[in-house]
Every structure is written in structure tokens, then in C-alpha cells.
Design a protein around this motif. Structure first.
Motif, PDB file in Angstrom:
ATOM      1  N   HIS A  37     -40.303 -75.653 -22.527  1.00 14.89           N
ATOM      2  CA  HIS A  37     -41.406 -75.136 -23.270  1.00 14.89           C
ATOM      3  C   HIS A  37     -40.750 -73.837 -24.054  1.00 14.89           C
ATOM      4  CE1 HIS A  37     -45.046 -72.564 -23.629  1.00 14.89           C
ATOM      5  NE2 HIS A  37     -45.371 -73.578 -23.966  1.00 14.89           N
ATOM      6  N   ILE A  38     -41.210 -73.905 -25.319  1.00 16.10           N
ATOM      7  CA  ILE A  38     -40.903 -72.866 -26.255  1.00 16.10           C
ATOM      8  C   ILE A  38     -42.116 -72.249 -26.764  1.00 16.10           C
ATOM      9  CG2 ILE A  38     -39.425 -71.942 -28.088  1.00 16.10           C
ATOM     10  CD1 ILE A  38     -38.762 -75.357 -26.978  1.00 16.10           C
ATOM     11  N   SER A  39     -42.505 -71.001 -26.709  1.00 24.24           N
ATOM     12  CA  SER A  39     -43.545 -70.267 -27.393  1.00 24.24           C
ATOM     13  C   SER A  39     -43.170 -69.025 -27.985  1.00 24.24           C
ATOM     14  CB  SER A  39     -44.674 -69.925 -26.251  1.00 24.24           C
ATOM     15  OG  SER A  39     -43.958 -69.105 -25.276  1.00 24.24           O
ATOM     16  N   ALA A  40     -43.569 -68.784 -29.152  1.00 25.86           N
ATOM     17  CA  ALA A  40     -43.256 -67.562 -29.869  1.00 25.86           C
ATOM     18  C   ALA A  40     -44.713 -67.161 -30.775  1.00 25.86           C
ATOM     19  CB  ALA A  40     -42.341 -67.835 -31.033  1.00 25.86           C
ATOM     20  N   LEU A  41     -44.701 -65.808 -31.046  1.00 24.48           N
ATOM     21  CA  LEU A  41     -46.017 -65.579 -31.761  1.00 24.48           C
ATOM     22  C   LEU A  41     -46.029 -65.900 -33.132  1.00 24.48           C
ATOM     23  CD1 LEU A  41     -48.465 -63.503 -31.983  1.00 24.48           C
ATOM     24  CD2 LEU A  41     -46.501 -61.690 -32.732  1.00 24.48           C
ATOM     25  N   GLY A  42     -47.201 -66.552 -33.470  1.00 21.61           N
ATOM     26  CA  GLY A  42     -47.298 -67.135 -34.904  1.00 21.61           C
ATOM     27  C   GLY A  42     -46.721 -68.511 -35.070  1.00 21.61           C
ATOM     28  N   PHE A  43     -46.468 -69.144 -33.950  1.00 21.11           N
ATOM     29  CA  PHE A  43     -45.922 -70.584 -34.070  1.00 21.11           C
ATOM     30  C   PHE A  43     -46.449 -71.428 -32.904  1.00 21.11           C
ATOM     31  CE2 PHE A  43     -42.610 -67.791 -35.802  1.00 21.11           C
ATOM     32  CZ  PHE A  43     -42.142 -68.708 -36.794  1.00 21.11           C
ATOM     33  N   LYS A  44     -46.663 -72.860 -33.253  1.00 22.27           N
ATOM     34  CA  LYS A  44     -47.030 -73.836 -32.193  1.00 22.27           C
ATOM     35  C   LYS A  44     -46.239 -73.773 -31.075  1.00 22.27           C
ATOM     36  CE  LYS A  44     -49.507 -76.658 -35.806  1.00 22.27           C
ATOM     37  NZ  LYS A  44     -49.415 -77.938 -36.441  1.00 22.27           N
ATOM     38  N   ASP A  45     -46.898 -73.874 -29.884  1.00 22.08           N
ATOM     39  CA  ASP A  45     -45.967 -74.023 -28.629  1.00 22.08           C
ATOM     40  C   ASP A  45     -45.244 -75.495 -28.713  1.00 22.08           C
ATOM     41  OD1 ASP A  45     -47.121 -72.001 -27.724  1.00 22.08           O
ATOM     42  OD2 ASP A  45     -47.795 -72.637 -25.864  1.00 22.08           O
ATOM     43  N   THR A  46     -44.152 -75.622 -28.295  1.00 18.92           N
ATOM     44  CA  THR A  46     -43.232 -76.651 -28.660  1.00 18.92           C
ATOM     45  C   THR A  46     -42.646 -77.156 -27.455  1.00 18.92           C
ATOM     46  OG1 THR A  46     -42.774 -76.054 -30.781  1.00 18.92           O
ATOM     47  CG2 THR A  46     -41.265 -77.845 -29.891  1.00 18.92           C
ATOM     48  N   ILE A  47     -42.553 -78.412 -26.971  1.00 15.85           N
ATOM     49  CA  ILE A  47     -41.880 -78.945 -25.839  1.00 15.85           C
ATOM     50  C   ILE A  47     -40.651 -80.043 -26.280  1.00 15.85           C
ATOM     51  CG2 ILE A  47     -42.006 -80.437 -23.448  1.00 15.85           C
ATOM     52  CD1 ILE A  47     -44.904 -79.266 -23.540  1.00 15.85           C
ATOM     53  N   MET A  48     -39.580 -79.602 -25.740  1.00 10.79           N
ATOM     54  CA  MET A  48     -38.355 -80.525 -26.060  1.00 10.79           C
ATOM     55  C   MET A  48     -37.521 -80.982 -24.781  1.00 10.79           C
ATOM     56  SD  MET A  48     -36.996 -78.215 -29.678  1.00 10.79           S
ATOM     57  CE  MET A  48     -35.443 -79.511 -29.721  1.00 10.79           C
ATOM     58  N   SER A  49     -36.593 -81.796 -24.932  1.00  9.19           N
ATOM     59  CA  SER A  49     -36.100 -82.105 -24.184  1.00  9.19           C
ATOM     60  C   SER A  49     -34.669 -81.062 -23.883  1.00  9.19           C
ATOM     61  CB  SER A  49     -35.165 -83.376 -24.278  1.00  9.19           C
ATOM     62  OG  SER A  49     -34.029 -83.857 -23.697  1.00  9.19           O
ATOM     63  N   ALA A  50     -34.423 -80.751 -22.790  1.00  4.00           N
ATOM     64  CA  ALA A  50     -33.259 -79.599 -22.589  1.00  4.00           C
ATOM     65  C   ALA A  50     -31.953 -80.412 -22.963  1.00  4.00           C
ATOM     66  CB  ALA A  50     -33.155 -79.467 -21.172  1.00  4.00           C
ATOM     67  N   LYS A  51     -31.576 -81.807 -22.775  1.00  2.63           N
ATOM     68  CA  LYS A  51     -30.766 -82.166 -23.265  1.00  2.63           C
ATOM     69  C   LYS A  51     -30.578 -82.193 -24.670  1.00  2.63           C
ATOM     70  CE  LYS A  51     -29.383 -85.840 -21.105  1.00  2.63           C
ATOM     71  NZ  LYS A  51     -29.045 -87.269 -20.586  1.00  2.63           N
ATOM     72  N   VAL A  52     -31.519 -82.427 -25.533  1.00  2.00           N
ATOM     73  CA  VAL A  52     -31.518 -82.159 -26.946  1.00  2.00           C
ATOM     74  C   VAL A  52     -31.095 -80.803 -27.592  1.00  2.00           C
ATOM     75  CG1 VAL A  52     -32.874 -82.348 -29.049  1.00  2.00           C
ATOM     76  CG2 VAL A  52     -33.034 -84.238 -27.248  1.00  2.00           C
ATOM     77  N   ILE A  53     -31.782 -79.869 -26.652  1.00  2.00           N
ATOM     78  CA  ILE A  53     -31.230 -78.427 -27.015  1.00  2.00           C
ATOM     79  C   ILE A  53     -29.935 -78.379 -27.006  1.00  2.00           C
ATOM     80  CG2 ILE A  53     -31.884 -76.118 -26.731  1.00  2.00           C
ATOM     81  CD1 ILE A  53     -34.787 -77.046 -26.087  1.00  2.00           C
ATOM     82  N   SER A  54     -29.498 -78.667 -25.747  1.00  2.00           N
ATOM     83  CA  SER A  54     -28.057 -78.295 -25.293  1.00  2.00           C
ATOM     84  C   SER A  54     -27.071 -79.167 -26.358  1.00  2.00           C
ATOM     85  CB  SER A  54     -27.813 -79.046 -24.027  1.00  2.00           C
ATOM     86  OG  SER A  54     -26.449 -78.715 -23.559  1.00  2.00           O
ATOM     87  N   GLU A  55     -27.354 -80.206 -27.006  1.00  2.00           N
ATOM     88  CA  GLU A  55     -26.474 -80.964 -27.772  1.00  2.00           C
ATOM     89  C   GLU A  55     -26.636 -80.347 -29.198  1.00  2.00           C
ATOM     90  OE1 GLU A  55     -27.785 -85.061 -27.349  1.00  2.00           O
ATOM     91  OE2 GLU A  55     -26.693 -85.290 -25.573  1.00  2.00           O
ATOM     92  N   ASN A  56     -27.955 -80.201 -29.642  1.00  2.00           N
ATOM     93  CA  ASN A  56     -28.035 -79.608 -31.188  1.00  2.00           C
ATOM     94  C   ASN A  56     -27.878 -78.170 -31.192  1.00  2.00           C
ATOM     95  OD1 ASN A  56     -28.670 -82.235 -31.711  1.00  2.00           O
ATOM     96  ND2 ASN A  56     -30.764 -81.821 -31.749  1.00  2.00           N
ATOM     97  N   LYS A  57     -28.210 -77.509 -30.115  1.00  2.00           N
ATOM     98  CA  LYS A  57     -28.092 -75.915 -30.214  1.00  2.00           C
ATOM     99  C   LYS A  57     -29.027 -75.297 -31.071  1.00  2.00           C
ATOM    100  CE  LYS A  57     -23.549 -75.955 -28.457  1.00  2.00           C
ATOM    101  NZ  LYS A  57     -23.711 -75.743 -27.147  1.00  2.00           N
ATOM    102  N   LYS A  58     -30.147 -75.905 -31.489  1.00  2.00           N
ATOM    103  CA  LYS A  58     -31.160 -75.391 -32.419  1.00  2.00           C
ATOM    104  C   LYS A  58     -32.628 -75.807 -32.217  1.00  2.00           C
ATOM    105  CE  LYS A  58     -27.901 -75.216 -36.593  1.00  2.00           C
ATOM    106  NZ  LYS A  58     -27.757 -75.797 -37.908  1.00  2.00           N
ATOM    107  N   ILE A  59     -33.340 -75.102 -32.219  1.00  2.00           N
ATOM    108  CA  ILE A  59     -34.899 -74.982 -31.897  1.00  2.00           C
ATOM    109  C   ILE A  59     -35.518 -75.002 -33.419  1.00  2.00           C
ATOM    110  CG2 ILE A  59     -36.992 -74.559 -30.554  1.00  2.00           C
ATOM    111  CD1 ILE A  59     -35.107 -74.133 -28.202  1.00  2.00           C
ATOM    112  N   TYR A  60     -36.399 -75.710 -33.916  1.00  2.00           N
ATOM    113  CA  TYR A  60     -37.105 -75.531 -35.025  1.00  2.00           C
ATOM    114  C   TYR A  60     -38.628 -75.334 -34.552  1.00  2.00           C
ATOM    115  CZ  TYR A  60     -33.017 -76.142 -37.868  1.00  2.00           C
ATOM    116  OH  TYR A  60     -31.853 -75.978 -38.390  1.00  2.00           O
TER     117      TYR A  60
END
Length: 304
Positions: free
Chosen positions: A71-94
Motif C-alpha cells: 500500500h502506497i500513500s502520499a499527500l495529494g495522490f490516490k492511495d495505490t496498492i501494487m504487488s511487491a514483486k512488480v515493485i521489486s522488478e520495476n523499481k518504480k511506482i507511479y
């Protein structure tokens, strides 16, 4: 006797599994610019971290956590849920920008009588809130009583000194929320500006003047949120002896420690945001009906 409360939910044990490094950057999907101080939490665990000033993050987690969602949260942005494996492989969160209408901010240069809600004295501070393992937001509700238009003038947050934290200061983010009319929980951020405050080792409070921003307090009241940032800058270790095994335990902690007081007025409500949802946080004083709440004072003024 002073006590320290660590904000946590259910701890999911992982044994001695092999750990892997998960790292990357958080970006604004539209502008492709970095998103600083985004909070990143592995769901159904207490593992999490925050992105730094350049949007970079890293964390060591058990290899099995790659099968979990994040789960990723940041001020001014929509809360986002992503697979940890995808994050680990791509190394980028948009992240996508959160779009909703904010009330127009009108700066008022002429303010009338001031009123302080939840005034704090140093002798009334009996406890503190600290955070371990994953980022949280601790929020205190302030009611808006009366029909007059009221504006935020100043917010003062009290902190407790911690001998185990060696830096001269620690960083945290101030959040301001309106109130959901149905759930009575924190809803939208009232301001999009990221307000990063620093608590000094030599001071027991942090105070910020908001009068120039012309922030009107909504009719339903306002939540003042304190957001821990899981940055190396705020990190320290806490060592204690396990109550059952008597073995030495070393755990990661993150400053600051927010002070707490007991409050008789039941209008002041505390909630905590973690792993994608708001939850009630109620601790009562032994033998009476006082609630333990964050030591936050709010000064407001009526517009003339």
C-alpha cells in the motif's frame, strides 16, 4: 509513571526467512517528477518505509513478502496498492494525482477573538506515542462548536525527549483533514502543501503559525494529523528484554515520540491511519473515563 505506547496492529510472524532488498523511486504519473515522503507499507504485516526527499526508498523484507501487496500513500495522490514483486522488478511506482474540489482559501488579515482548544501544560503530559516497523498517521479530532466562521491560527504539537535518539532533530509531516459526514473519520486533506516540521532535541514542542493560509475550519470540525516518516534521518534502535523468553530484543524505531495527555472532554477523538485504513484509537485512564489523546493544541480565530 510515564509510559510509551507503540502504534501497532497485528504482528505477522515470519521466523528467520531470508531477506531481500526492495528499492525504487516514487513518481508522479503525470509530471514524472519524484514524490517525496510517500509511505509504503506491506499489507497484513508491520513492515514499511518512506521515500526520501528525492522519492527514493529501500527496505529489507523476508523473501516471502514478495508475494504480498504493498500500500502506497502520499499527500495529494490516490492511495495505490501494487504487488511487491512488480515493485521489486520495476523499481518504480507511479501515483495518480487525487482530484477533488477544495474550498477556496481566502486569507483574512483581520481576525477577532482567539480561542485555544485542548490547552496543554507540561505537568499534564504523562505518556507518549512512538512508531515502529511501519508508517502511521495519528490524528486528533477537534470539534467546531458554534455558528461563527473560524480560521486556523496556530497548531502546537508536544513531543517527548528520547535519550535513545541521538540526532539533534527529527522530521514529521503535519496533515489537516476535513470530516466524512457519514463515518466521522478523516476524509480529504484541507491543504495540498506538504508541511514538514522538525522537532528539536532541546524543545518539548513544535509550533506553526498558519494564520496567513486562511484555513477555515469546516462545520463538522477538523482532524489534525501527525505523520511519521520512516527515513534514515529519524531511525534509532530500541533494546529491551522479552517478557516471556527474557532474551534481548532489538527493534527499529522512528522518531519523534509525540506526547500524550488524558482528556475528559469526549469530543476529542483519536484515530490512526495504517495499512490503508482509519481505525479508532481509544485508551482510557485507569479507573475513570478520561481518554489518552495526542498533546496537540489548536488556536483559532473568528473572522470580523
Amino acid at each position: 509513571m510515564r509510559i510509551f505506547l507503540v502504534i501497532f496492529f497485528l504482528i505477522v510472524g515470519v521466523g528467520h526467512a531470508q531477506e531481500v532488498l526492495v528499492e525504487g523511486h516514487v513518481f508522479d504519473k503525470k509530471s514524472k517528477t519524484s514524490v517525496p515522503y510517500a509511505n509504503i507499507s506491506f499489507l497484513k504485516t508491520l513492515k514499511g518505509t518512506s521515500s526520501d526527499e528525492d522519492g527514493y526508498f529501500y527496505i529489507d523484507v523476508p523473501e516471502s513478502y514478495l508475494e504480498r501487496d504493498v500500500h502506497i500513500s502520499a499527500l495529494g495522490f490516490k492511495d495505490t496498492i501494487m504487488s511487491a514483486k512488480v515493485i521489486s522488478e520495476n523499481k518504480k511506482i507511479y501515483l495518480k494525482e487525487e482530484s477533488f474540489e477544495l474550498e477556496e482559501v481566502v486569507v483574512s488579515h483581520s481576525l477577532g477573538d482567539s480561542q485555544v482548544l485542548n490547552p496543554i501544560s507540561s505537568y499534564s503530559i504523562k505518556s507518549g506515542f512512538s512508531s515502529a516497523e511501519t508508517p502511521w498517521v495519528l490524528a486528533l479530532y477537534f470539534p467546531n462548536i458554534g455558528a461563527a466562521k473560524k480560521y486556523l491560527e496556530r497548531i502546537t504539537i508536544y513531543v517527548q525527549k528520547n535519550s535513545k535518539f541521538k540526532r539533534e532533530s527529527s522530521k514529521f509531516r503535519l496533515r489537516l483533514y476535513d470530516v466524512d459526514k457519514n463515518t466521522r473519520k478523516p476524509n480529504h486533506d484541507l491543504i495540498r502543501k506538504s508541511i514538514i516540521l522538525e522537532s528539536s532535541k532541546t524543545e518539548d514542542f513544535v509550533s506553526i503559525d498558519l494564520s496567513s493560509m486562511g484555513i477555515r475550519i469546516p462545520e463538522e470540525g477538523i482532524y489534525v494529523g501527525l505523520e511519521w516518516l520512516f527515513l534514515p534521518y529519524n531511525w534509532y534502535t530500541n533494546t529491551y528484554k522479552h517478557a516471556i523468553t527474557n532474551k534481548k530484543v532489538i527493534e527499529d524505531r522512528f522518531a519523534p515520540t509525540f506526547a500524550a495527555v488524558y482528556q475528559k472532554n469526549q469530543n476529542f477523538k483519536t484515530m490512526v491511519y495504517g495499512m490503508g485504513e482509519w481505525s479508532d484509537f481509544a485508551i482510557k485512564a485507569p479507573g475513570n473515563n478520561e481518554n489518552l489523546i495526542p498533546a496537540i493544541s489548536l488556536k483559532m480565530s473568528k473572522k470580523r
